[in-house]
Design a protein around this motif. Structure first.
Motif, mmCIF file in Angstrom:
data_model
loop_
_atom_site.group_PDB
_atom_site.id
_atom_site.type_symbol
_atom_site.label_atom_id
_atom_site.label_comp_id
_atom_site.label_asym_id
_atom_site.label_seq_id
_atom_site.Cartn_x
_atom_site.Cartn_y
_atom_site.Cartn_z
ATOM 1 N N GLU A 186 7.564 -14.517 10.619
ATOM 2 C CA GLU A 186 6.339 -15.000 9.980
ATOM 3 C C GLU A 186 6.357 -16.519 9.823
ATOM 4 O OE1 GLU A 186 6.229 -12.795 6.379
ATOM 5 O OE2 GLU A 186 5.696 -10.891 7.368
ATOM 6 N N ARG A 187 7.506 -17.067 9.442
ATOM 7 C CA ARG A 187 7.609 -18.526 9.330
ATOM 8 C C ARG A 187 7.440 -19.186 10.695
ATOM 9 N NH1 ARG A 187 11.538 -17.371 5.223
ATOM 10 N NH2 ARG A 187 13.189 -17.256 6.799
ATOM 11 N N TYR A 188 8.020 -18.563 11.713
ATOM 12 C CA TYR A 188 7.911 -19.114 13.064
ATOM 13 C C TYR A 188 6.446 -19.106 13.522
ATOM 14 C CZ TYR A 188 8.469 -19.307 18.162
ATOM 15 O OH TYR A 188 8.362 -19.633 19.485
ATOM 16 N N ASP A 207 10.667 -12.105 7.883
ATOM 17 C CA ASP A 207 10.392 -13.381 7.216
ATOM 18 C C ASP A 207 10.495 -14.528 8.211
ATOM 19 O OD1 ASP A 207 10.118 -12.078 4.801
ATOM 20 O OD2 ASP A 207 12.194 -12.428 4.192
ATOM 21 N N ASP A 208 11.554 -14.517 9.018
ATOM 22 C CA ASP A 208 11.748 -15.595 9.987
ATOM 23 C C ASP A 208 10.635 -15.610 11.022
ATOM 24 O OD1 ASP A 208 14.023 -16.370 8.695
ATOM 25 O OD2 ASP A 208 15.418 -15.505 10.148
ATOM 26 N N ALA A 215 3.780 -19.056 11.589
ATOM 27 C CA ALA A 215 3.008 -20.032 10.805
ATOM 28 C C ALA A 215 3.243 -21.441 11.325
ATOM 29 C CB ALA A 215 3.407 -19.926 9.334
ATOM 30 N N HIS A 216 4.474 -21.754 11.680
ATOM 31 C CA HIS A 216 4.791 -23.074 12.219
ATOM 32 C C HIS A 216 4.061 -23.313 13.546
ATOM 33 C CE1 HIS A 216 7.120 -26.660 13.193
ATOM 34 N NE2 HIS A 216 7.367 -26.138 14.379
#
Length: 420
Positions: A411-413, A408-409, A415-416
């Motif tokens: 993927e968020r990274y 999850d982290d 996307a950012h």
């Protein structure tokens, strides 16, 4: 016949294509502490024979968390080159060689060096066990995690109970060498598990074990708040566990009890933690919010330590039982390696980071606890250090309100970075 779980994972009969893997995981777990606890009751006798004193014993006491940390960080490179199963086999081979060689050591330096080799092999095995559990038993994480962690505790509990009578019967060298047989047997199980064709169920749950299936630590893991929080929680928990392993006999002795009672209290501590470990993995995996478990263990730790500090002669057994229940937080933190990842790759990366960096944190626990006592002449300031560690555990528990994952982290990274 298979069934679908709530999480959408197909469930197969426990041993469908995986019987050797389950045996290998269980036997491997028995090795993860035996090289430590099989020798600690004999250190004074070994020191007399080899000519080393309390200073060398202190160094030997620091070796387990230090080696677990060092080899834990290096394990991803072994896994990348050879695969998870082969990495477990290599770690067990190194452990057996170290145990055998230290049994024939002729001086303190050799004994310490070979002990470091044995513990280093255990460090490799400890890191690859959680991802192997996920790889082979993703549909049975609660059950197999429980089996693995109970076996780990048995591997810590049994050796100190039998090693002294065994050494009296055959001598300390043969007594500590015999534990290499367990590592050799475990390695043989992994060799057979790799070569045996899997059934349909086994193939669907376990990868082929190809080295390319697992990589080194991705740079994103260093930016993962989820993994960092678990790493600090694991480190502070291990910090307290190693403090108790190292200093509980001394604290019991200082309270006016016999030395043999101190050894019995260490066994009681491990036994209590092991009994709680029967339920802890399942509860940890089922609960969406593990904060209550972490807070509960921290409170029990605080009460147990407080009893040791303020009223050691009132209810020593009760204080140690509370500390044992609190120490089951180690089982919870280890189980969270798999709740904080979704894949064998994520579990391998998380396990290496958490046990490597967290193990490095734990190295300082027993050392600083003892040094502060030496500097002040009392245990009060040392208990103050423990209070700080429990406060940190509480903060980590609050931050672990939900089972986020490394993936999850990442993927968020990603996307950012893509939106930047």
């Amino acid at each position: 016949m298979s069934a679908m779980s709530d999480a959408g994972v197909v469930r197969y009969p426990l041993l469908a294509g995986r019987s050797l893997a389950l045996v290998a995981i269980t036997l491997s777990a028995l090795n993860l502490r035996s090289a430590v606890t099989s020798v600690s009751p004999l250190l004074l006798e070994i020191g007399t024979d080899l000519g080393f004193g309390l200073e060398a014993i202190g160094i030997i006491g620091m070796l387990p968390p230090a080696c677990f940390a060092l080899f834990g960080v290096a394990t991803p490179y072994v896994v990348r080159r050879f695969g998870l199963e082969q990495a477990a086999l290599i770690g067990l081979a190194v452990t057996s060689a170290g145990v055998l060689l230290r049994s024939v050591a002729g001086n303190p330096a050799e004994f310490i060096a070979f002990s470091g080799g044995a513990l280093g092999g255990m460090g490799i095995v400890g890191v690859v066990m959680p991802p192997l559990v996920r790889q082979y038993f993703s549909d049975r994480l609660s059950l197999v995690s429980t089996i693995y962690l109970i076996a780990l505790h048995l591997g810590a509990l049994v050796p100190p109970l039998v090693i002294v009578p065994l050494a009296n019967a055959v001598g300390w060298r043969y007594a500590i060498a015999l534990w290499a047989m367990l590592a050799i047997l475990s390695a043989a199980m992994w060799a057979m598990a790799r070569q045996r064709p899997a059934t349909k169920a086994g193939k669907s749950l376990a990868s082929t074990g190809a080295p390319a299936a697992v990589g080194v630590l991705p740079k994103q893991v260093w930016r993962s708040p989820t993994v960092w929080n678990l790493t600090i929680l694991f480190g502070m928990t291990s910090w307290n566990v190693f403090i108790l392993f190292t200093w509980l006999p001394t604290l019991v002795l200082d309270a006016g009890y016999a030395a043999s009672f101190g050894g019995a209290m260490v066994s009681l501590l491990i036994t209590t933690s092991m009994v709680i470990g029967i339920f802890a993995p399942s509860l940890t995996i089922k609960l969406r919010n593990p904060t209550a478990i972490v807070f509960g263990c921290a409170v029990l730790y605080a009460v147990g330590y407080g009893g040791l500090a303020l009223a050691p002669q009132t209810a020593m057994v009760a204080w140690v039982i509370l500390l044992g229940i609190g120490s089951s937080l180690f089982i919870v933190a280890t189980t969270m390696i798999n709740t904080h990842s979704r894949t064998p790759l994520g579990s391998a990366v998380t396990s290496s980071f958490v046990q490597g960096i967290g193990g490095g944190i734990a190295v300082l626990g027993p050392l600083t606890f003892g040094l502060i006592h030496s500097w002040t002449g009392t245990w009060g300031a040392s208990y103050g250090l423990v209070a700080v560690s429990l406060a940190i555990i509480g903060i980590c528990g609050f931050r672990a309100r939900h089972h986020g994952t490394l993936e999850d982290d990442i993927e968020r990274y990603a996307a950012h970075e893509g939106n930047a």
